[in-house]
Design an enzyme around this catalytic site. Sequence first.
Site, short mmCIF file in Angstrom:
data_model
loop_
_atom_site.label_atom_id
_atom_site.label_comp_id
_atom_site.label_asym_id
_atom_site.label_seq_id
_atom_site.Cartn_x
_atom_site.Cartn_y
_atom_site.Cartn_z
CG ASP A 282 -1.18 16.44 -18.42
OD1 ASP A 282 -0.07 16.92 -18.10
OD2 ASP A 282 -2.17 16.50 -17.66
CB THR A 283 3.51 13.14 -18.61
OG1 THR A 283 3.65 12.94 -20.02
CG2 THR A 283 4.31 12.07 -17.88
CG PHE B 273 12.33 16.43 -16.03
CD1 PHE B 273 10.97 16.31 -16.03
CD2 PHE B 273 13.03 16.17 -17.20
CE1 PHE B 273 10.28 15.96 -17.17
CE2 PHE B 273 12.35 15.81 -18.36
CZ PHE B 273 10.97 15.70 -18.33
N GLY B 274 11.54 15.72 -12.54
CA GLY B 274 10.33 15.20 -11.91
C GLY B 274 10.65 14.05 -10.97
CE1 TYR B 275 6.47 12.83 -7.61
CE2 TYR B 275 5.88 13.61 -9.81
CZ TYR B 275 5.69 13.63 -8.44
OH TYR B 275 4.73 14.44 -7.89
CG HIS C 114 6.20 7.92 -19.55
ND1 HIS C 114 7.45 7.58 -19.06
CD2 HIS C 114 6.04 9.24 -19.28
CE1 HIS C 114 8.01 8.64 -18.50
NE2 HIS C 114 7.17 9.66 -18.63
NE ARG C 115 6.72 14.35 -23.88
CZ ARG C 115 7.44 14.67 -24.93
NH1 ARG C 115 8.61 14.15 -25.12
NH2 ARG C 115 6.97 15.57 -25.77
#
Lengths: 190, 190
Positions: free
Chosen positions: B69-70, B149-151, B177-178
Amino acid sequence: MKKIVFATHNSHKLEEIKDILGAEYEVLGLNDINCLEDIPETGDTLEENALLKARYVKEKYGYDCFADDTGLEVYALDNAPGVYSARYAGDSKDSLANMKKVLKELETKQDRRAQFRTIISLILGDKIYRFEGKIEGEVIEAGRGNTGFGYDPIFVPNGYSETFAELGSEIKNKISHRSLAVNKLKAFLL
Amino acid sequence: MKKIVFATHNSHKLEEIKDILGAEYEVLGLNDINCLEDIPETGDTLEENALLKARYVKEKYGYDCFADDTGLEVYALDNAPGVYSARYAGDSKDSLANMKKVLKELETKQDRRAQFRTIISLILGDKIYRFEGKIEGEVIEAGRGNTGFGYDPIFVPNGYSETFAELGSEIKNKISHRSLAVNKLKAFLL
């Protein structure tokens, strides 16, 4: 071979569609076109959400595209949960909590009829097409069965005594709302 | 070869992990074990959600499993949106709306530091392991860049002047991070 995008990140749904359309189309998933983000599903209806997703791909990536959305529509609940089926009890997409909420709301109702409905929106060039599949049935009072997902354990399709979750994926795939919509898409495309 | 499940339906994420672990493990996705449902993410933290998903697979399907989860944690917002990153502005998972909400909330703040953090939970037999990856940076005042994507369009990692969305997936995948969390998982498993 003509290319067409199916707006999903889900490998299972993509493989299923490839099996059906693969002879005539090169079917690409969202990951294949490097669309890694979730496409917003901000519509108020299944139709809007399916179209939003197909349009997003067409506008941002230029591909012909189809997208689907599915919901359980309970007649006595004004067709809720409908477009909110996956997140009826909150945004954590908890199937068990969703089912509990529907069962709770149906406690005071006599009419337990419902339908599952799938909408597929297809954009080919500048034309939009829509395909619908639905199956009617009843919401029972407590869940039964282990296969499938979502509301499958509490939905008994008309003509059957088992829930979708008891019938298993082989039978469900033959009679389901989703198969009906996909078959219409297939008939149109092939 | 040892089997291990990565709790995702997403073919892109699965392929990425297969490339990394494929020499030693047969990595299965949720679809491969016939888990077609969304796994509820009802946790209040990234750690809880990752563990919930891994545990769900272990308990229901018996496989060793890991799940991730991120979230984006903005310091001046008490680490919000965090575990709610994907659905910060509502359950339609609209990245643009999510970004707007964060930018709005930061309007009155001086401190724009933030970090992206990924947690991977791994269950092997009866043991639980956790791997964390994070990258610090700043939230800028308006989005820039088209990839990712996302932020990604509003986050500039420390040491760079471009946003994640400007840096592109090749650079992002090296420093993110991932990747950091996945590399720790890899080092542990191999």
